[in-house]
Design an enzyme around this catalytic site. Structure first.
Site, PDB file in Angstrom:
ATOM      1  N   LYS A 290       1.980  66.207  41.192  1.00 39.70           N
ATOM      2  CA  LYS A 290       1.193  66.653  42.341  1.00 39.70           C
ATOM      3  C   LYS A 290       0.615  65.485  43.140  1.00 39.70           C
ATOM      4  O   LYS A 290       0.509  65.568  44.362  1.00 39.70           O
ATOM      5  CB  LYS A 290       0.086  67.601  41.891  1.00 39.70           C
ATOM      6  CG  LYS A 290       0.609  68.966  41.452  1.00 39.70           C
ATOM      7  CD  LYS A 290      -0.518  69.966  41.374  1.00 39.70           C
ATOM      8  CE  LYS A 290      -0.228  71.097  40.427  1.00 39.70           C
ATOM      9  NZ  LYS A 290       0.632  72.137  40.860  1.00 39.70           N
TER      10      LYS A 290
ATOM     11  N   GLU B 276      -9.365  67.449  44.566  1.00 37.08           N
ATOM     12  CA  GLU B 276      -9.280  67.671  46.001  1.00 37.08           C
ATOM     13  C   GLU B 276     -10.311  68.700  46.421  1.00 37.08           C
ATOM     14  O   GLU B 276     -10.930  69.359  45.587  1.00 37.08           O
ATOM     15  CB  GLU B 276      -7.861  68.099  46.410  1.00 37.08           C
ATOM     16  CG  GLU B 276      -7.402  69.403  45.803  1.00 37.08           C
ATOM     17  CD  GLU B 276      -5.920  69.705  46.073  1.00 37.08           C
ATOM     18  OE1 GLU B 276      -5.132  68.789  46.370  1.00 37.08           O
ATOM     19  OE2 GLU B 276      -5.565  70.889  45.963  1.00 37.08           O
TER      20      GLU B 276
ATOM     21  N   ASN C  30      -5.505  81.778  38.818  1.00 41.70           N
ATOM     22  CA  ASN C  30      -4.666  80.972  39.711  1.00 41.70           C
ATOM     23  C   ASN C  30      -3.181  81.257  39.536  1.00 41.70           C
ATOM     24  O   ASN C  30      -2.338  80.417  39.844  1.00 41.70           O
ATOM     25  CB  ASN C  30      -4.928  79.467  39.539  1.00 41.70           C
ATOM     26  CG  ASN C  30      -6.366  79.124  39.865  1.00 41.70           C
ATOM     27  OD1 ASN C  30      -6.883  79.536  40.907  1.00 41.70           O
ATOM     28  ND2 ASN C  30      -7.024  78.404  38.992  1.00 41.70           N
TER      29      ASN C  30
ATOM     30  N   GLU D  69       4.401  75.183  48.998  1.00 41.93           N
ATOM     31  CA  GLU D  69       3.207  76.027  48.911  1.00 41.93           C
ATOM     32  C   GLU D  69       2.068  75.441  49.740  1.00 41.93           C
ATOM     33  O   GLU D  69       1.804  74.237  49.681  1.00 41.93           O
ATOM     34  CB  GLU D  69       2.753  76.158  47.453  1.00 41.93           C
ATOM     35  CG  GLU D  69       3.773  76.849  46.569  1.00 41.93           C
ATOM     36  CD  GLU D  69       3.227  77.199  45.185  1.00 41.93           C
ATOM     37  OE1 GLU D  69       3.743  78.157  44.585  1.00 41.93           O
ATOM     38  OE2 GLU D  69       2.305  76.511  44.696  1.00 41.93           O
TER      39      GLU D  69
ATOM     40  N   GLU E   9       1.732  72.058  46.893  1.00 33.51           N
ATOM     41  CA  GLU E   9       2.765  71.472  46.044  1.00 33.51           C
ATOM     42  C   GLU E   9       4.108  72.040  46.490  1.00 33.51           C
ATOM     43  O   GLU E   9       4.161  73.009  47.238  1.00 33.51           O
ATOM     44  CB  GLU E   9       2.530  71.838  44.573  1.00 33.51           C
ATOM     45  CG  GLU E   9       2.641  73.332  44.285  1.00 33.51           C
ATOM     46  CD  GLU E   9       2.855  73.650  42.811  1.00 33.51           C
ATOM     47  OE1 GLU E   9       3.188  72.741  42.044  1.00 33.51           O
ATOM     48  OE2 GLU E   9       2.736  74.834  42.459  1.00 33.51           O
TER      49      GLU E   9
ATOM     50  N   ASN F 298       7.620  73.548  44.873  1.00 33.08           N
ATOM     51  CA  ASN F 298       8.316  73.989  43.672  1.00 33.08           C
ATOM     52  C   ASN F 298       9.814  73.827  43.905  1.00 33.08           C
ATOM     53  O   ASN F 298      10.380  74.469  44.783  1.00 33.08           O
ATOM     54  CB  ASN F 298       7.955  75.434  43.336  1.00 33.08           C
ATOM     55  CG  ASN F 298       6.523  75.558  42.852  1.00 33.08           C
ATOM     56  OD1 ASN F 298       5.994  74.632  42.229  1.00 33.08           O
ATOM     57  ND2 ASN F 298       5.887  76.663  43.146  1.00 33.08           N
TER      58      ASN F 298
ATOM     59  N   PHE G 218      -7.332  90.656  32.062  1.00 34.14           N
ATOM     60  CA  PHE G 218      -5.899  90.388  32.194  1.00 34.14           C
ATOM     61  C   PHE G 218      -5.360  89.550  31.037  1.00 34.14           C
ATOM     62  O   PHE G 218      -4.489  88.704  31.224  1.00 34.14           O
ATOM     63  CB  PHE G 218      -5.585  89.700  33.525  1.00 34.14           C
ATOM     64  CG  PHE G 218      -6.004  90.505  34.726  1.00 34.14           C
ATOM     65  CD1 PHE G 218      -5.186  91.505  35.232  1.00 34.14           C
ATOM     66  CD2 PHE G 218      -7.229  90.278  35.344  1.00 34.14           C
ATOM     67  CE1 PHE G 218      -5.570  92.268  36.333  1.00 34.14           C
ATOM     68  CE2 PHE G 218      -7.627  91.034  36.442  1.00 34.14           C
ATOM     69  CZ  PHE G 218      -6.796  92.024  36.943  1.00 34.14           C
TER      70      PHE G 218
HETATM   71  P1  ADP Z   1       0.393  75.477  40.116  1.00 36.67           P
HETATM   72  O1  ADP Z   1       1.329  74.323  39.980  1.00 36.67           O
HETATM   73  O2  ADP Z   1      -0.296  75.786  38.843  1.00 36.67           O
HETATM   74  O3  ADP Z   1       1.056  76.627  40.780  1.00 36.67           O
HETATM   75  P2  ADP Z   1      -1.027  75.023  42.625  1.00 36.67           P
HETATM   76  O4  ADP Z   1      -1.464  73.694  43.118  1.00 36.67           O
HETATM   77  O5  ADP Z   1       0.131  75.632  43.296  1.00 36.67           O
HETATM   78  O6  ADP Z   1      -0.778  74.932  41.057  1.00 36.67           O
HETATM   79  O7  ADP Z   1      -2.259  76.006  42.684  1.00 36.67           O
HETATM   80  C1  ADP Z   1      -2.221  77.309  42.149  1.00 36.67           C
HETATM   81  C2  ADP Z   1      -3.291  78.164  42.798  1.00 36.67           C
HETATM   82  O8  ADP Z   1      -4.587  77.591  42.642  1.00 36.67           O
HETATM   83  C3  ADP Z   1      -3.130  78.333  44.293  1.00 36.67           C
HETATM   84  O9  ADP Z   1      -2.259  79.375  44.602  1.00 36.67           O
HETATM   85  C4  ADP Z   1      -4.562  78.622  44.720  1.00 36.67           C
HETATM   86  O10 ADP Z   1      -4.897  79.943  44.442  1.00 36.67           O
HETATM   87  C5  ADP Z   1      -5.375  77.745  43.799  1.00 36.67           C
HETATM   88  N1  ADP Z   1      -5.674  76.426  44.398  1.00 36.67           N
HETATM   89  C6  ADP Z   1      -5.063  75.272  44.111  1.00 36.67           C
HETATM   90  N2  ADP Z   1      -5.598  74.250  44.805  1.00 36.67           N
HETATM   91  C7  ADP Z   1      -6.580  74.769  45.576  1.00 36.67           C
HETATM   92  C8  ADP Z   1      -7.516  74.223  46.527  1.00 36.67           C
HETATM   93  N3  ADP Z   1      -7.543  72.940  46.804  1.00 36.67           N
HETATM   94  N4  ADP Z   1      -8.378  75.079  47.124  1.00 36.67           N
HETATM   95  C9  ADP Z   1      -8.363  76.397  46.820  1.00 36.67           C
HETATM   96  N5  ADP Z   1      -7.524  76.955  45.944  1.00 36.67           N
HETATM   97  C10 ADP Z   1      -6.634  76.169  45.311  1.00 36.67           C
HETATM   98  P1  ADP Z   2       6.001  80.846  40.999  1.00 38.44           P
HETATM   99  O1  ADP Z   2       5.289  79.767  41.743  1.00 38.44           O
HETATM  100  O2  ADP Z   2       7.478  80.885  41.114  1.00 38.44           O
HETATM  101  O3  ADP Z   2       5.355  82.155  41.165  1.00 38.44           O
HETATM  102  P2  ADP Z   2       4.711  80.532  38.527  1.00 38.44           P
HETATM  103  O4  ADP Z   2       3.661  79.521  38.855  1.00 38.44           O
HETATM  104  O5  ADP Z   2       4.307  81.923  38.286  1.00 38.44           O
HETATM  105  O6  ADP Z   2       5.865  80.434  39.561  1.00 38.44           O
HETATM  106  O7  ADP Z   2       5.527  79.987  37.314  1.00 38.44           O
HETATM  107  C1  ADP Z   2       6.786  80.515  37.000  1.00 38.44           C
HETATM  108  C2  ADP Z   2       7.068  80.284  35.567  1.00 38.44           C
HETATM  109  O8  ADP Z   2       7.213  78.913  35.319  1.00 38.44           O
HETATM  110  C3  ADP Z   2       5.966  80.756  34.675  1.00 38.44           C
HETATM  111  O9  ADP Z   2       6.566  81.216  33.504  1.00 38.44           O
HETATM  112  C4  ADP Z   2       5.161  79.493  34.442  1.00 38.44           C
HETATM  113  O10 ADP Z   2       4.450  79.595  33.239  1.00 38.44           O
HETATM  114  C5  ADP Z   2       6.252  78.457  34.411  1.00 38.44           C
HETATM  115  N1  ADP Z   2       5.833  77.129  34.874  1.00 38.44           N
HETATM  116  C6  ADP Z   2       5.681  76.718  36.144  1.00 38.44           C
HETATM  117  N2  ADP Z   2       5.382  75.427  36.199  1.00 38.44           N
HETATM  118  C7  ADP Z   2       5.338  74.984  34.935  1.00 38.44           C
HETATM  119  C8  ADP Z   2       5.089  73.727  34.314  1.00 38.44           C
HETATM  120  N3  ADP Z   2       4.822  72.638  35.015  1.00 38.44           N
HETATM  121  N4  ADP Z   2       5.112  73.666  32.987  1.00 38.44           N
HETATM  122  C9  ADP Z   2       5.378  74.741  32.260  1.00 38.44           C
HETATM  123  N5  ADP Z   2       5.652  75.944  32.766  1.00 38.44           N
HETATM  124  C10 ADP Z   2       5.624  76.079  34.081  1.00 38.44           C
HETATM  125 MG    MG Z   3       1.827  76.615  42.670  1.00 37.57          MG
END
Ligand code: ADP
Ligand code: ADP
Ligand code: MG
Length: 670
Positions: free
Chosen positions: A116, A200, A235, A275, A288, A290, A348
């Site tokens: 990230k 951040e 999240n 995203e 980020e 994906n 949940f």
């Molecule tokens: P991940 O790799 O776990 O998906 P993300 O960076 O995409 O992590 O963040 C997952 C979720 O966390 C986002 O969809 C949002 O709901 C929340 N989030 C992440 N960063 C922020 C931020 N700077 N401000 C507000 N919400 C955030």
């Molecule tokens: P999407 O952004 O496609 O909705 P999710 O954040 O829900 O994806 O993650 C999709 C799947 O990948 C989930 O099973 C989650 O636990 C897994 N996943 C995503 N990023 C990672 C990571 N960095 N390490 C381990 N598992 C991950």
């Molecule tokens: Mg994400």
């Protein structure tokens, strides 16, 4: 084009990929762990290779074994799905070295976007708007408070290697920043083997809106519009839709162009998702990228008519993108509900077990509605603790948002699931929630709308009458069948009682059968206390888990489960237990003392099956509300259990390292 591909995944996404490969005339190889020998994806594929024991590290993450399986079966390419090895650059390189194609982006792009901190820097250089914050690592808790103060609270503390919503904490002050740093770091170390943390700005009233991109090896790149995924818990997304009800055309194309600029900056090829977090003024910030197929890709497929898996396969096989930006057209609205084995009334938390009944609604087009259900389970499948507890992804498409929501609501009412706790009651309640229907979303939606947690509400108004009418209809048909069982004295007379009392929780509602006879199909006219005449028609037969019929001429589907001397009915996120009584029995029933629920307020119960990480208090200790009592890890998430009020600890029954069942008593209060 490839002749045979291997799918390095399991569950719904493996099935999803196999479907497209089959359509393209490509043979498929599934891999499976010991826990998945009877899984649906194994059955669906042309061939299947056993890959190792249940833990993912020894099976779905075991690159050596997967490569060996490719060689053994002659698979020319690997589709990784999502999760597992989908964003693992080393795995791609190893495949490349073996002459096997990875159906996804190149290792360089995966590496650049997999971290990230790095990806944020690259995005900023490519002219993408990023979340304000510190572009470097945080060394310790004190450093965290210093940086947080510079950025300005609230802040988001995040693991650079994070994913799946793990390793992330909001902090509103120094104390939370310190604790958030420690928790995120330890979660990141255990989940990702990498404890680098950054901070951040926390964007307030955030909406999660992401852009789907598609790029080939020849420098062509298009964006396929957005998906909004603001309905989240922990999240993590639960409901997604395309398009977003929030974006205007200008914001949409600005986000799309930035997403394409970022994809081009890393020579992206394949399907990918950029995203963004969007604030209330439609300012958007990169979160980020994906570098894989996303869980929620079906909603994009439903509004664009494209098959993203097919696109990924064609790009990996070296084909040029068959479409330019101007060819991308959107029609209608699509919604996805992730059906999870989890208990929405208990924050949940995941639930595991066997799917005693699994009957999804019928898929396909009916009128101007499309229903699609992506799944990898079948009746009898085990939802195990080893993998993601997602059961299915139910999608609906319709010409507009409200029609798509109503279609989802109906499809959820017709989804039969037994044997595990699941989130359909929550999803159903959401579909009728006014704020959701108006599209006023934020990622805080669940916390804001259900501050004390979600609970299933009993029916009220019209719904209450409908529940009473259905309960009586069910009991009459059931009673009639009992009459016909052999061994009963005398033939059934055809007479039946017309005066009834339906008990709905503590209420007694008098219901009279005004017209009709008990038969299948059933047609009755009822007089329900407090309502006018109610007509009921149904061809429900005893044993069917859904009561379908017409009440006052409107089609109705109600989930129905027998309980002791009564029925449990549920629909649209409302549920009740009803008992149909004769007036005399109802009279006596009113005199029965109600059973008291055991008092658990003096105990700290384990909220989910999990592992005790630490106990923060000792016997005899006095604690203040908010103090940490224990930390329990479940599904790789550390859950901090705090004192709800000031109290004294009378007994501590668990120790670090203990593995606890749900509701196990961790400690008792005086
Ligand atoms: P991940 O790799 O776990 O998906 P993300 O960076 O995409 O992590 O963040 C997952 C979720 O966390 C986002 O969809 C949002 O709901 C929340 N989030 C992440 N960063 C922020 C931020 N700077 N401000 C507000 N919400 C955030
Ligand atoms: P999407 O952004 O496609 O909705 P999710 O954040 O829900 O994806 O993650 C999709 C799947 O990948 C989930 O099973 C989650 O636990 C897994 N996943 C995503 N990023 C990672 C990571 N960095 N390490 C381990 N598992 C991950
Ligand atoms: Mg994400």
């Amino acid at each position: 084009m490839f002749k045979k591909i291997l799918i390095a995944n399991r569950g719904e996404i493996a099935c999803r990929v196999i479907k497209t490969a089959r359509k393209m005339g490509i043979a498929t190889v599934a891999i499976y762990s010991e826990a998945d020998a009877d899984a649906v994806h194994v059955d669906m594929a042309d061939e299947a290779v056993a890959i190792g024991p249940a833990p993912a590290s020894q099976s779905y993450l075991a690159a050596d074994r997967i490569i060996a399986a490719c060689k053994e079966t002659g698979a020319e390419a690997v589709h990784p799905g999502y999760g597992f090895l989908s964003e693992n650059a080393d795995f791609c390189e190893r495949l490349e070295a073996e002459g096997i194609v990875f159906i996804g982006p190149k290792p360089k792009a995966i590496r650049a976007m997999g971290d990230k901190i790095t990806s944020k820097k690259i995005a900023a250089e490519a002219g993408v708007s990023t979340v304000p914050g510190h572009m470097g690592l945080i060394e310790d808790a004190e450093h965290a408070t210093k940086i947080a103060a510079e950025i300005g609270y609230p802040v988001m503390i995040k693991a650079s290697a994070g994913g799946g919503g793990k390793g992330m904490r909001i902090a509103w002050n120094d104390a939370e920043a310190r604790e958030g740093f420690e928790r995120s770091r330890s979660e990141a170390a255990s989940s990702f083997g990498d404890d680098r943390i950054f901070i951040e700005k926390f964007i307030e009233e955030p909406r999660h809106i992401e852009i789907q991109v598609l790029a080939d090896a020849f420098g062509n790149c298009v964006y396929l519009g957005e998906r909004e995924c603001s309905i989240q818990r922990r999240n993590q997304k639960i409901v997604e839709e395309a398009p977003s009800p929030f974006l205007d055309e200008a914001t949409r194309s600005a986000m799309g162009e930035q997403a394409v600029a970022l994809a081009k900056a890393v020579d992206y090829q394949s399907a990918g998702t950029v995203e963004f977090i969007v604030d209330r003024n439609r300012n958007f910030f990169f979160l980020e990228m994906n570098t894989r197929l996303q869980v929620e890709h079906p909603v994009t497929e439903l509004v664009t008519g494209l098959d993203l898996v097919e696109q990924m396969i064609r790009i990996a096989a070296g084909e040029k993108l068959g479409l330019a930006q101007a060819d991308v057209k959107f029609t209608g609205w699509a919604i996805e509900s992730r059906i999870y084995a989890e208990d929405p009334t208990r924050n949940f938390l995941p639930s595991i077990g066997r799917l005693k009944r699994y009957r999804p609604p019928e898929e396909g087009q009916g009128g101007d509605i499309v229903v699609r259900n992506d799944t990898g389970v079948a009746e009898g499948s085990e939802i195990s603790m080893f993998y993601d507890p997602m059961i299915a992804k139910l999608c609906t498409w319709a010409p507009d948002r409200i029609k798509a929501i109503n279609a989802m609501s109906e499809a959820l009412d017709r989804f039969v699931l037994d044997g595990i706790e699941h989130n359909i009651p929550f999803l159903s309640a959401l579909m009728r929630h006014p704020r959701w229907r108006e599209g006023r979303l934020s990622t805080g939606f669940i916390a804001e709308e259900y501050p004390d947690g979600f609970s299933v509400s009993p029916p009220d108004g019209e719904e209450r009458i409908l529940f009473c009418a259905a309960a009586l209809a069910v009991e009459l048909v059931r009673g009639k069948r009992l009459d016909r069982l052999p061994g009963r004295l005398g033939p059934p007379s055809g007479d039946f009682r017309r005066e009834w009392v339906v008990k709905l929780h503590e209420d007694y509602v008098a219901v009279q059968v005004v017209r009709g006879a008990v038969s299948v199909p059933l047609e009755l006219e009822l007089a329900v206390e407090g309502a006018g005449p109610v007509t009921v028609a149904s061809s429900w037969r005893p044993g069917e888990p859904i009561w379908q019929g017409q009440i006052n001429g409107n089609p109705v589907a109600i989930q129905i489960r027998p309980v002791l001397n009564g029925v449990r009915l549920s629909r649209k996120g409302r549920a009740a237990t009803l008992h149909v009584l004769s007036p005399r029995v109802a009279e006596l029933d009113r005199l029965m003392p109600a059973r008291r629920v055991a008092d658990s307020s003096k105990k700290l119960l384990c909220p989910m099956p999990g592992l005790v990480i630490s106990i923060g208090v000792k016997e005899g200790q006095e604690v203040k509300a908010g103090e940490v009592l224990a930390v329990v890890e479940a599904m790789k998430m550390e859950n901090v259990l705090r004192a709800e009020r000031d109290c004294t600890i009378a007994a501590v029954n668990a120790a670090p390292g203990d593995s606890l069942a749900v509701d196990a008593v961790i400690m008792e209060f005086a």
